[in-house]
Enzyme design. Structure first.
Site, PDB file in Angstrom:
ATOM      1  N   VAL C  73       0.865  -1.179   0.000  1.00 13.14           N
ATOM      2  CA  VAL C  73       0.000   0.000   0.000  1.00 13.14           C
ATOM      3  C   VAL C  73       0.903   1.231   0.000  1.00 13.14           C
ATOM      4  O   VAL C  73       1.892   1.290   0.731  1.00 13.14           O
ATOM      5  CB  VAL C  73      -0.899   0.013   1.258  1.00 13.14           C
ATOM      6  CG1 VAL C  73      -1.894   1.159   1.179  1.00 13.14           C
ATOM      7  CG2 VAL C  73      -1.624  -1.318   1.400  1.00 13.14           C
ATOM      8  N   GLY C 102       6.175  -6.995   9.042  1.00 13.11           N
ATOM      9  CA  GLY C 102       7.568  -6.636   9.268  1.00 13.11           C
ATOM     10  C   GLY C 102       7.705  -5.200   9.737  1.00 13.11           C
ATOM     11  O   GLY C 102       6.758  -4.607  10.269  1.00 13.11           O
ATOM     12  N   GLU C 103       8.878  -4.641   9.507  1.00 14.60           N
ATOM     13  CA  GLU C 103       9.169  -3.320  10.040  1.00 14.60           C
ATOM     14  C   GLU C 103       8.174  -2.275   9.532  1.00 14.60           C
ATOM     15  O   GLU C 103       7.684  -1.458  10.305  1.00 14.60           O
ATOM     16  CB  GLU C 103      10.599  -2.932   9.641  1.00 14.60           C
ATOM     17  CG  GLU C 103      11.265  -2.005  10.629  1.00 14.60           C
ATOM     18  CD  GLU C 103      12.192  -1.036   9.911  1.00 14.60           C
ATOM     19  OE1 GLU C 103      12.408  -1.211   8.695  1.00 14.60           O
ATOM     20  OE2 GLU C 103      12.668  -0.114  10.565  1.00 14.60           O
ATOM     21  N   THR C 105       5.125  -2.693   8.547  1.00 16.52           N
ATOM     22  CA  THR C 105       3.830  -2.938   9.162  1.00 16.52           C
ATOM     23  C   THR C 105       3.819  -2.437  10.599  1.00 16.52           C
ATOM     24  O   THR C 105       2.833  -1.837  11.056  1.00 16.52           O
ATOM     25  CB  THR C 105       3.523  -4.454   9.145  1.00 16.52           C
ATOM     26  OG1 THR C 105       3.619  -4.908   7.803  1.00 16.52           O
ATOM     27  CG2 THR C 105       2.149  -4.753   9.702  1.00 16.52           C
ATOM     28  N   ILE C 126      11.543 -13.033   7.853  1.00  9.59           N
ATOM     29  CA  ILE C 126      12.515 -14.120   7.798  1.00  9.59           C
ATOM     30  C   ILE C 126      13.921 -13.590   8.065  1.00  9.59           C
ATOM     31  O   ILE C 126      14.821 -14.348   8.360  1.00  9.59           O
ATOM     32  CB  ILE C 126      12.493 -14.868   6.438  1.00  9.59           C
ATOM     33  CG1 ILE C 126      12.904 -13.961   5.289  1.00  9.59           C
ATOM     34  CG2 ILE C 126      11.159 -15.515   6.172  1.00  9.59           C
ATOM     35  CD1 ILE C 126      13.345 -14.747   4.072  1.00  9.59           C
ATOM     36  N   ASP C 127      14.089 -12.279   7.960  1.00  7.53           N
ATOM     37  CA  ASP C 127      15.442 -11.704   8.035  1.00  7.53           C
ATOM     38  C   ASP C 127      15.956 -11.547   9.455  1.00  7.53           C
ATOM     39  O   ASP C 127      17.139 -11.291   9.651  1.00  7.53           O
ATOM     40  CB  ASP C 127      15.459 -10.339   7.348  1.00  7.53           C
ATOM     41  CG  ASP C 127      15.272 -10.446   5.853  1.00  7.53           C
ATOM     42  OD1 ASP C 127      15.810 -11.414   5.277  1.00  7.53           O
ATOM     43  OD2 ASP C 127      14.605  -9.596   5.272  1.00  7.53           O
ATOM     44  N   MET C 169      19.199 -14.988   1.322  1.00  6.42           N
ATOM     45  CA  MET C 169      18.442 -13.755   1.509  1.00  6.42           C
ATOM     46  C   MET C 169      19.055 -12.880   2.602  1.00  6.42           C
ATOM     47  O   MET C 169      19.745 -13.373   3.487  1.00  6.42           O
ATOM     48  CB  MET C 169      16.986 -14.073   1.792  1.00  6.42           C
ATOM     49  CG  MET C 169      16.254 -14.432   0.503  1.00  6.42           C
ATOM     50  SD  MET C 169      14.463 -14.495   0.715  1.00  6.42           S
ATOM     51  CE  MET C 169      13.958 -14.387  -1.020  1.00  6.42           C
ATOM     52  N   GLU C 222      22.452 -11.625  -0.097  1.00  8.20           N
ATOM     53  CA  GLU C 222      22.189 -10.895  -1.346  1.00  8.20           C
ATOM     54  C   GLU C 222      22.580  -9.424  -1.243  1.00  8.20           C
ATOM     55  O   GLU C 222      22.884  -8.793  -2.235  1.00  8.20           O
ATOM     56  CB  GLU C 222      20.713 -11.036  -1.762  1.00  8.20           C
ATOM     57  CG  GLU C 222      19.750 -10.549  -0.710  1.00  8.20           C
ATOM     58  CD  GLU C 222      18.281 -10.786  -1.065  1.00  8.20           C
ATOM     59  OE1 GLU C 222      17.942 -10.946  -2.237  1.00  8.20           O
ATOM     60  OE2 GLU C 222      17.459 -10.798  -0.126  1.00  8.20           O
ATOM     61  N   ARG C 266      30.836 -22.153  -8.951  1.00 12.37           N
ATOM     62  CA  ARG C 266      29.446 -22.217  -9.410  1.00 12.37           C
ATOM     63  C   ARG C 266      28.508 -21.595  -8.404  1.00 12.37           C
ATOM     64  O   ARG C 266      28.622 -21.848  -7.203  1.00 12.37           O
ATOM     65  CB  ARG C 266      29.044 -23.680  -9.634  1.00 12.37           C
ATOM     66  CG  ARG C 266      29.902 -24.431 -10.634  1.00 12.37           C
ATOM     67  CD  ARG C 266      29.940 -23.771 -12.006  1.00 12.37           C
ATOM     68  NE  ARG C 266      28.640 -23.557 -12.578  1.00 12.37           N
ATOM     69  CZ  ARG C 266      28.032 -24.386 -13.427  1.00 12.37           C
ATOM     70  NH1 ARG C 266      28.649 -25.493 -13.799  1.00 12.37           N
ATOM     71  NH2 ARG C 266      26.855 -24.097 -13.911  1.00 12.37           N
TER      72      ARG C 266
END
Lengths: 341, 341, 341, 341
Positions: C73, C102-103, C105, C126-127, C169, C222, C266
């Site tokens: 939003v 999360g933050e 929210t 998840i972080d 992540m 990441e 790889r």
């Protein structure tokens, strides 16, 4: 008898389980001495080997990789070794050789066998592309890992009309992608055997979103190819190892689909997680049976043969049958997979 | 066409995947209407069914159990239903029936088919005891669960010269126990096909400890039987459900081995964890293919047949071939398993 | 009471478990009516909600994603909603709101709370980057998935002196990478909090190979950044979604290490597999406890607070404490991780 | 310094990870020599130990069990060893001892420490019953295994109004059962801290069936006790190992519930699968951190202390604080679990 055993080619869950089984069957039942040859045919050439006892194979059933090591050997060296195979066998004092490996290994095993070395082969490839056997060990493990990943993606992609592209192993054949795609319920399956039209893929995804679905998962084999001229993304550079400097087909496809759809598309590259780790139960049993039958083949003198699964039974099959052609996904299996699209 | 589908007998991972596949193939490709019949043959008799659409089967690929329910039906009721099968089919307005179930279901399906109801059957059993197919879905999942348990036991049993007895499913056949026992590297495998001598088992374990090993794992099928007169432990009472009031063979065996060996022996009873939960990738693909071919069989009019896996292909096979006898573990598979003892 | 519940932000394993717990505790114990607000704050604004009963939450404990949906939003819309929060609450007829997110929210929840809407928040990420709580649900699941991948890589990388780069992540914080890196025994851990020197990483890997090791695994978040000027690889283009057109840091790092080391490297990109699927047991219990305490907080009138885990207990904590700053990896945790390098 | 390390008591996933971490931190950072003492305090008494190098701990992070072995030692022998602790330490040439074990080990460690041996302890128990630390490694793994089993039962029990009784570890405390019961959504949770009324359990299940539910899962700790006089089933004999000759509480409860409900009830006994196998990511990290801090404690001279997790940090805590009382499930955690009943 004194039997040499070697593993050759890329690794594969179940290699150690074959070694363990060869040792169990050979030493416990036939009183054989098993000699573990190091680093594949290189160890044969260089005379590097060590006896392996029942005790040495404790714990190998569940261990990924190969305790014997593996190495690439130049073709010329193989040719030289074939010519001198009797001397090499004599140096190690082996009466017979069990060679575990993929298509290249089977081809070499046939050359050695034709030159008079008593060889039995055990087929190995996660790709399932060896002909004349229903399946090889390692394949089920690769499919298991890939399917778990698709399962996890399914509950997360829903949030924001997102496309997930999962790149799976398979340079020349689509078995892993087809099977994991069916098992995970992927919405698009792209394999080397069927060049794809990126715009058709995009339309299929759009159609899916139009029906109110909130996400789409595309499983793509690393060797899948776009129809000529349909993937507009320019090729990047290729480094000394032959890798695209901007990543493989999964990354390219995600970027291209973002552009075509105007929706976020994210790649997942499972890479070598598919060929590592503990084998599945099925792969352990298949590897154990292959090892068992390879030892029996030696004692029957069925040289020049390899262990092949057909139905529920292991058949000793001429190596020649395995190396004529790559086993690709046939049309009827492809048709069946449409159930999930 | 309007095709009814029902699931019958005990549940099994992959049932929902068959239903999903039938709906996908039937509705998307052939324009069929799929009617989900509730609670197996009971729903057929009582006319309880609901249409199932593509939308309804979302998420079924990975879901254990069966969304259609299942129920036991008395033989007499089945006989009555067979005699009135055309009326029952007419009541539901179905042109054909796909019946998914075990040996009992296949037998019933054959009766219905012989009486003129157009039936195609899909075999289902975690026990892998149906003849004329290489394997059934659910079996690989059961083996996977059992193997994971044996894997975990292997690192814990070492502490104090301990024996672990793992009781696995299989009242009449030893497929799960043989396969999981091989995959997990159990040191003893006891199956219904081979009555065991408890003292021989104890001696084998003692021999193992003498070689310096610190633990032993015995995989035992719930239907494994001691040789007459060899298990000294007295039978307890049997309750109204036929369960031993002191637990099953796993518990008995652990107690008996403690007495014989003077070492701690602990039972692990996996019970219904083996027949619940998400199917393995292999089982999902097999279930999906069975559903696909069942729909094709209906459209080919191959009634009275069931979907059987032979090698890598699905063959439509007369149901009669499946129900003549239980598929038990043959001698040569038993011999192969000795590799792990 | 009539309590609205909404989920907001990216999804996270455990969201559905919170919803289930709120319904269980609210309806069964307090006789509340729970209203599920759709698509986060968007549903609050647009008045889209549905009652959720005990029956509706069957199966939610293990289901990833969120059955209530989630949507982004715009800030201005949130501002407008804050100004009109009493009317919005009145429209839905709710006495209190439980906002899970999360933050962002939590920040919004604080605005609504300050404006007079009775709000209790449940933190989700998840972080693991939310301050004032030891941990959030979803984090353990992400670490579990990442660790399994590293485990599998360990047995496969050995074949040919290969480097594996696993991209995990964490755009702003390195918790997942640090924790999974420690759990999996990665040989290098690169996180946003500690800019890395690519040449130092290469030297460390070379040193490892010199000691006879055959592979190295680098876990990289990441959001990890090279020290300015040290990563020579040129930046590619950025597409409309902000994604590098040649892939992320994992791909770049693999290519760069290949060039520096002259060995194959790889990438493995786990992507959204880390935020999907069934939550771990720990995450389910934490989510269930958070939901339980959120309902209790509503009944105590502890508005403007969020549920925070400290030690073994849940504390109701002012939302303000959570949103002052991101919780980053502190120096002492970083030092501990050196044990695995 | 020369630091001895030993593991004592029943095994537990994560023991090897502690050993690995002690070696990494000690040898790589402090230049310590680490001496692995075999079979717990027995090796200390008998002077059996071997140096462990960085190389020796390769692969230990994920390996269950303990490579150092463990053995039970009689109290009198411990008393003798405490009196002669300086001599024993001198024999091995160790400057300090790191003792990894459960409550008994911590108690012994305190005795040695009081007698002047420089000891640091690391707490270990899958039961989570050690006071003064939030949690111990091994517990999360046990809960993970138990939760997976409950998950699988959930989809299978539905077929025929069946009750599943899952017996979990915990002789004196109910932590595993409470936590796995909450995580798996068990419908009844029976723990040692709360004696149960079998008829109340039966009524609760009946009430559940009346609401149309088709199955119920009861999680019961092996040490759960019926209220005096409420479990009518007669006790069987007890063998020399203290095991009930008809199985444990899980088997008894299943039989009793069958009789009370007239519905099939089946036991699942997970037994030692809960304490074996690869540790979860969380347990590996906790074990690694404990090992790290134990070495630091030695170098700080913080003898007589043990590593305790409080919140997110490891605190060195007097051993005395851990052994005063068993940490049981408190009332408020019990109350929270009612959410799932």
């Amino acid at each position: 008898m004194r039997i040499g055993v070697l593993t050759s080619g890329g690794d594969c869950p179940g290699l150690n389980a074959v070694i363990r089984s060869v040792v169990h069957r050979g030493t416990d039942v036939h009183g054989d001495e098993i000699l573990g040859i190091e680093d594949g045919f290189l160890g044969l050439i260089e005379g590097r080997a060590r006896p392996i006892t029942h005790e040495d194979v404790t714990g190998l059933l569940t261990l990924g990789g190969t305790v014997l090591g593996s190495a690439r050997v130049q073709r010329e060296k193989i040719r030289w070794a074939v010519e001198n195979s009797r001397e090499l066998a004599a140096n190690l004092g082996i009466d017979a050789l069990i060679a575990i490996g993929g298509e290249g290994t089977l081809t070499a095993a046939k050359l050695f066998s034709d030159a008079g070395l008593p060889v039995v082969a055990v087929p190995k490839t996660i790709d399932n592309d060896i002909d004349a056997t229903d399946v090889t060990f390692g394949f089920d493990t690769a499919v298991h890992v890939a399917t778990e990943a698709i399962d996890r993606l399914k509950t997360t992609a829903e949030s924001h009309q997102r496309v997930m592209v999962v790149e799976l192993m398979g340079r020349h054949t689509g078995w892993i992608t087809l099977t994991a795609g069916m098992a995970g319920g992927a919405h698009g399956i792209l394999i080397p055997e069927k060049p794809f039209d990126i715009e058709a893929v995009a339309r299929m995804i759009e159609e899916r979103f139009r029906r109110g679905k909130k996400f789409a998962i595309i499983a793509v084999a690393e060797g899948a190819q776009p129809l000529p001229g349909t993937l507009r993304f320019e090729h990047g550079q290729v480094d000394q190892f032959g890798h695209q400097t901007f990543g493989g087909i999964g990354t390219r496809l995600a970027i291209e689909l973002e552009n075509l759809l105007g929706k976020e598309a994210r790649p997942v590259i499972l890479g070598h997680t598919q060929r590592g780790g503990t084998p599945t139960a099925l792969d352990r049993v298949l590897a154990t049976r292959f090892g068992w039958h390879a030892v029996e083949a030696v004692h029957k003198g069925a040289y020049g043969h390899f262990t092949a699964l057909r139905g529920t039974e292991i058949h000793l099959t001429p190596i020649a049958d395995a190396v004529v052609q790559l086993k690709t996904v046939p049309q009827d299996r492809w048709t069946e997979s449409e159930a999930v699209l």
